[in-house]
Design a protein around this motif. Structure first.
Motif, short mmCIF file in Angstrom:
data_model
loop_
_atom_site.label_atom_id
_atom_site.label_comp_id
_atom_site.label_asym_id
_atom_site.label_seq_id
_atom_site.Cartn_x
_atom_site.Cartn_y
_atom_site.Cartn_z
N ASP A 1 -8.80 8.50 4.71
CA ASP A 1 -7.48 8.30 3.87
C ASP A 1 -7.80 7.92 2.43
O ASP A 1 -8.77 7.01 2.13
CB ASP A 1 -6.43 7.41 4.72
CG ASP A 1 -5.89 8.34 5.86
OD1 ASP A 1 -6.08 9.69 5.89
OD2 ASP A 1 -5.31 7.76 6.81
N ILE A 2 -6.82 8.16 1.74
CA ILE A 2 -6.78 7.41 0.13
C ILE A 2 -5.50 6.72 0.18
O ILE A 2 -4.32 7.07 0.41
CB ILE A 2 -6.55 8.58 -0.82
CG1 ILE A 2 -7.71 9.58 -0.66
CG2 ILE A 2 -6.57 7.78 -2.23
CD1 ILE A 2 -9.11 9.33 -0.76
N VAL A 3 -5.84 5.24 -0.05
CA VAL A 3 -4.62 4.23 -0.23
C VAL A 3 -4.39 3.99 -1.71
O VAL A 3 -5.38 3.72 -2.40
CB VAL A 3 -4.72 3.01 0.73
CG1 VAL A 3 -3.76 2.35 0.45
CG2 VAL A 3 -4.85 3.54 2.04
N GLY A 4 -2.97 3.83 -2.21
CA GLY A 4 -2.81 3.41 -3.65
C GLY A 4 -2.47 1.91 -3.58
O GLY A 4 -1.50 1.57 -2.90
N PRO B 1 0.84 -1.20 0.06
CA PRO B 1 0.01 -0.05 -0.10
C PRO B 1 0.97 1.28 0.13
O PRO B 1 1.93 1.32 0.68
CB PRO B 1 -0.80 -0.01 1.12
CG PRO B 1 0.07 -1.13 2.16
CD PRO B 1 0.76 -1.77 1.26
N GLN B 2 0.41 2.30 -0.76
CA GLN B 2 1.21 3.50 -0.88
C GLN B 2 0.43 4.76 -0.45
O GLN B 2 -0.90 4.74 -0.51
CB GLN B 2 1.60 3.65 -2.21
CG GLN B 2 2.35 2.39 -2.91
CD GLN B 2 2.99 2.86 -4.11
OE1 GLN B 2 3.16 3.82 -4.49
NE2 GLN B 2 3.15 1.63 -4.67
N GLN B 3 0.88 5.79 -0.07
CA GLN B 3 0.46 6.94 0.16
C GLN B 3 1.01 8.23 -0.25
O GLN B 3 2.04 7.87 -0.83
CB GLN B 3 0.11 7.28 1.84
CG GLN B 3 -0.90 8.02 2.02
CD GLN B 3 -1.32 7.88 3.59
OE1 GLN B 3 -0.53 7.79 4.32
NE2 GLN B 3 -2.55 8.06 3.85
N PHE B 4 0.27 9.04 -0.70
CA PHE B 4 0.80 10.13 -1.45
C PHE B 4 0.93 11.41 -1.01
O PHE B 4 0.19 11.73 -0.29
CB PHE B 4 -0.21 10.28 -2.97
CG PHE B 4 -0.30 8.86 -3.45
CD1 PHE B 4 0.55 8.57 -4.65
CD2 PHE B 4 -1.28 8.35 -2.98
CE1 PHE B 4 0.31 7.44 -5.13
CE2 PHE B 4 -1.58 7.00 -3.73
CZ PHE B 4 -0.87 6.76 -4.87
N GLU C 1 4.95 7.07 -0.51
CA GLU C 1 5.65 6.16 0.22
C GLU C 1 4.97 5.09 0.69
O GLU C 1 3.36 5.04 0.53
CB GLU C 1 5.95 6.88 1.45
CG GLU C 1 7.12 8.07 1.12
CD GLU C 1 7.15 9.22 2.37
OE1 GLU C 1 6.62 8.74 3.51
OE2 GLU C 1 7.74 10.10 2.27
N MET C 2 5.38 3.84 1.11
CA MET C 2 4.81 2.81 1.64
C MET C 2 4.25 3.18 3.02
O MET C 2 4.61 4.08 3.75
CB MET C 2 5.75 1.59 1.86
CG MET C 2 6.19 0.90 0.66
SD MET C 2 4.91 0.22 -0.16
CE MET C 2 5.97 -0.40 -1.46
N ILE C 3 3.09 2.62 3.16
CA ILE C 3 2.33 3.17 4.49
C ILE C 3 2.01 1.56 5.29
O ILE C 3 1.63 0.71 4.73
CB ILE C 3 0.99 3.92 4.42
CG1 ILE C 3 0.14 3.41 3.42
CG2 ILE C 3 1.42 5.19 4.11
CD1 ILE C 3 -1.17 3.57 3.70
N ASP C 4 1.95 1.67 6.49
CA ASP C 4 1.62 0.85 7.67
C ASP C 4 0.14 0.68 7.78
O ASP C 4 -0.45 -0.55 8.11
CB ASP C 4 2.45 0.88 8.57
CG ASP C 4 3.87 0.49 8.39
OD1 ASP C 4 4.17 -0.39 7.24
OD2 ASP C 4 4.49 1.08 8.83
#
Ligand code: G4P
Length: 527
Positions: free
Chosen positions: A360-363, A342-345, A351-354
Motif C-alpha cells: 500500500d501507499i500511504v500519504g 495518514p491518507q490513502q488515495f 481519505e483518512m485511513i486506519d
C-alpha cells in the motif's frame, strides 16, 4: 502475523508506463470502473482538466494542459487490493516517473498498436529492466489498423531486448477487430452487438474456425489460425520465473476505449503479477511479513492544497502493519514521529485511513520532516532501505537569485525542492549552483515554484551539457586534470560527478582516463 501474510498476498502494486497518448488514462479508468472505484467514464480524464487543478502550481499544468505530478489510486477487484501508481503523461517527463518505479512490484507497459515501441517507453523500460521489475505488455487500440502482432513481438524483442509471450491474440484488427483468443484458457472472448462480453471455451486451435463462424470473417479466421500455429511452434515457451525476473513479458491485446480485452488482462495480471516483494536493507532482506512496520518515502508532493501549504510524503509500506497514530522512527534523523493523519488515495478523492499493509501507499502529512528515500520503521535503529538513486539528468543550467538580497530564500527554495526530488543540484568548485533535470519541463516547474512559493526571481543560464556520470571511486576525482570538455562538480551528498557536453566528450574522457570508473546513477555509491 497470519493476517499480514493474507493481506500482503491479496495486494498488487504497479505503475503503468507508456508514451503519451498510448492510452494510459483510458486503461486506468477502465480498470477503476471494473473495480467499482468510479462509476462514470471520464472521471479520470477530468484530472487532466480544471477539476483536479486545485493548487497554485497545478496552474502550470492547467496552462500547458499536462500532468506534471503522479498520483496513486487504490481499488478492489475480486478480493484483490490493487494499487496503481500513476506517472506523468507528458513527453517531457521528469525524474518523478523514474522514482515511482522504485515503489512498485511490477509494471504495465502500454503500446499503441499503430506506433509500436516509442522513445519514452524505451527510457522507462530500461529502468525496469535494470531493476528486474516484471513487465506486462498491453497492446492497445486494436480497433484501429496497426502493425501486425508478429511485427510487434519482434519489435519488443529487438528494441527492448526482452522475450515476449502473447497470452491472448487478437481476432482481426481495425474494422474487423472482433475480440481476443485466450491462449492460456483456450477461450474466445468477444463482444456482441450489445457490447456484452461473451466467452466460448474451445478444445484446441483446430476448433477456432468452427467457433468463430458468424463472429469473424473467413480471412480473419484463416490468418488467426495460421499465426497461432506459427507462434505455438516457433514462439517462446511461457516461463513464469522469467516473467518474475523481468526477462519475459506476457503480452495482451485489446482496446481500452471500448474495454475489449481489459477484464481478461486484469484477471491474468492478478494471477501472474508478484505480490509485494521483500526489499534489500542495510540489515539484509526484509520480508513483508516481518513483524515490525517499515516503509520508505519515494515521493514528496508540495502544495496539494494551497490553503494549507501542505506537503504530502508518499510512503510505500514494505513490511508489517501500518496503523493510524502509530509512533515510528525516521532512520535518517533517529527521531520519532507520530503518524497522525495518514491518507490513502482513491480515484478522485483522498481519505483518512486506519491501517495499511505491504504494497500500500500511504500519504503522510509532511511539515518538512521527510526526504525522498527516507526509511521509517516502528522499531528504533534497526535498518534502512538505502537512498533512492539519483537518475542521470540530461539538461543543465547555472542558476542564481536575480536579487542578491534574496540569497537566503534562494538557498531555502533550492534545497527544499531538491529534497522533494523536483530537481538535482550540483555545486562547482567555485560555489556556483548547477541544476540538473531529466526533462526540460522540470525547469519550468522550478522557475514557477521558486517565484510562487519562495518569492525568488532567477537568473538561469542554460548549459550545453547533456550527460552526468558519477565517479565511483571518490578519490579518483582529486587527480583529474581540468578540461574544457567536461566539468567536475559535486552532488548534494558531496559525491563527485562529471558532466559532459556530449557522448564524444565522454568517450574522450574514457580514453584519457581508462582507470576512472563512472556510474550512470548514484545507485549504490557511498557518500
Ligand atoms: P495517455 O493517458 O496515455 O496520454 O492516453 P489517453 O488515455 O488519454 O488516450 C489518448 C487518446 O487515445 C484519447 O483520445 C483516447 O480516447 C484514445 N484511446 C485510448 N484507448 C483507445 C483505444 O483502445 N482505441 C482508440 N481508437 N482510441 C483510444 P483523444 O482524442 O486524445 O481524447 P478523447 O477525445 O477521446 O478524450
Amino acid at each position: 502475523m497470519g493476517h499480514i501474510k493474507e493481506e500482503t498476498a491479496r495486494r498488487r502494486t504497479f505503475a503503468i508506463i507508456s508514451h503519451p497518448d498510448a492510452g494510459k488514462t483510458t486503461l486506468t479508468e477502465k480498470l477503476l470502473l471494473l473495480g467499482g472505484a468510479i462509476r462514470t467514464a471520464g472521471a479520470v480524464k477530468s484530472r487532466k482538466s480544471e477539476k483536479f487543478a486545485t493548487s497554485d502550481w497545478m496552474e502550470l499544468e492547467k496552462q500547458r494542459g499536462i500532468s506534471v505530478t503522479s498520483s496513486v489510486m487504490q481499488f478492489t477487484y475480486n478480493d484483490f487490493k490493487i494499487n496503481i501508481l500513476d506517472t506523468p503523461g507528458h513527453q517531457d517527463f521528469s525524474e518523478d516517473t523514474y522514482r515511482t518505479l522504485m515503489a512498485v512490484d511490477s509494471v504495465v507497459m502500454i503500446i499503441d498498436v499503430a506506433k509500436g515501441v516509442e522513445p519514452q517507453t524505451i527510457k522507462l523500460f530500461k529502468v525496469c529492466r535494470d531493476r528486474g521489475i516484471p513487465i506486462f505488455t498491453f497492446i492497445n487500440k486494436l480497433d484501429r489498423q496497426g502493425k501486425e502482432p508478429l511485427e510487434l513481438f519482434e519489435e519488443i524483442e529487438d528494441v527492448l531486448g526482452i522475450e515476449s509471450f502473447p497470452i491472448n491474440y487478437p481476432i482481426g484488427m481495425g474494422q474487423s477487430f472482433r475480440g481476443v483468443y485466450d491462449r492460456f484458457q483456450k477461450k474466445i472472448e468477444w463482444y456482441n452487438e450489445n457490447k456484452e462480453r461473451q466467452t466460448l471455451d474451445i478444445e484446441s486451435i483446430d476448433h477456432l474456425s468452427e467457433a468463430l463462424k458468424g463472429v469473424a470473417d473467413q480471412s480473419t479466421i484463416a490468418q488467426l489460425e495460421e499465426e497461432l500455429l506459427l507462434i505455438e511452434e516457433a514462439g517462446n515457451e511461457f516461463d513464469i520465473e522469467a516473467v518474475k525476473a523481468g526477462k519475459q513479458t506476457p503480452v495482451f491485446f485489446g482496446s481500452a476505449v471500448s474495454s475489449f480485452g481489459v477484464p481478461s488482462f486484469l484477471e491474468h495480471y492478478l494471477q501472474m503479477a508478484p505480490t509485494p516483494q521483500p526489499r534489500e536493507s542495510s540489515a539484509g532482506v526484509i520480508g513483508p511479513d516481518q513483524a515490525a512496520f517499515s516503509g520508505f518515502v519515494f515521493k514528496i508532493q508540495a502544495n496539494m492544497n494551497p490553503a494549507h501549504r501542505d506537503r504530502i510524503a508518499f510512503l510505500r509500506v514494505c513490511s508489517g502493519k501500518f496503523e493510524k497514530g502509530m509512533t515510528v522512527w525516521l532512520d535518517r534523523t533517529g527521531k520519532s514521529l507520530k503518524l497522525a493523519q495518514p491518507q490513502q488515495f482513491f480515484a478522485d478523492s483522498r481519505e483518512m485511513i486506519d491501517e495499511a499493509y505491504p504494497g500500500d501507499i500511504v500519504g503522510l502529512y509532511d511539515p518538512g520532516f521527510y526526504q525522498i528515500g527516507d526509511t521509517v520503521c516502528s522499531v528504533k535503529d534497526t535498518f534502512n532501505y538505502g537512498e533512492l538513486p539519483q537518475f542521470p539528468p540530461e539538461h543543465f543550467a547555472k542558476v542564481r537569485a536575480k536579487n542578491a538580497m534574496k540569497q537566503k530564500h534562494f538557498l531555502k527554495g533550492i534545497n527544499q525542492l531538491a529534497q522533494e526530488g523536483a530537481i538535482q543540484i550540483y555545486r562547482t568548485p567555485y560555489e556556483e549552483t548547477i541544476l540538473g533535470v531529466v526533462g526540460q519541463l522540470q525547469f519550468d516547474v522550478f522557475v514557477y515554484r521558486m517565484k510562487a512559493e519562495y518569492g525568488v526571481d532567477l537568473d538561469m543560464q542554460m548549459m550545453p551539457h547533456q550527460l552526468a556520470k558519477w565517479i565511483v571511486d571518490k578519490d579518483a576525482a582529486n587527480h583529474l586534470q581540468r578540461s574544457s570538455n567536461h566539468l567536475v562538480v559535486s552532488d548534494r551528498d558531496e559525491r563527485p560527478v562529471i558532466i559532459f557536453e556530449n557522448e564524444f566528450a565522454l568517450r574522450w574522457f574514457n580514453q584519457k582516463h581508462p582507470d576512472v570508473k563512472l556510474a550512470d546513477s548514484s545507485w549504490g555509491l557511498t557518500s
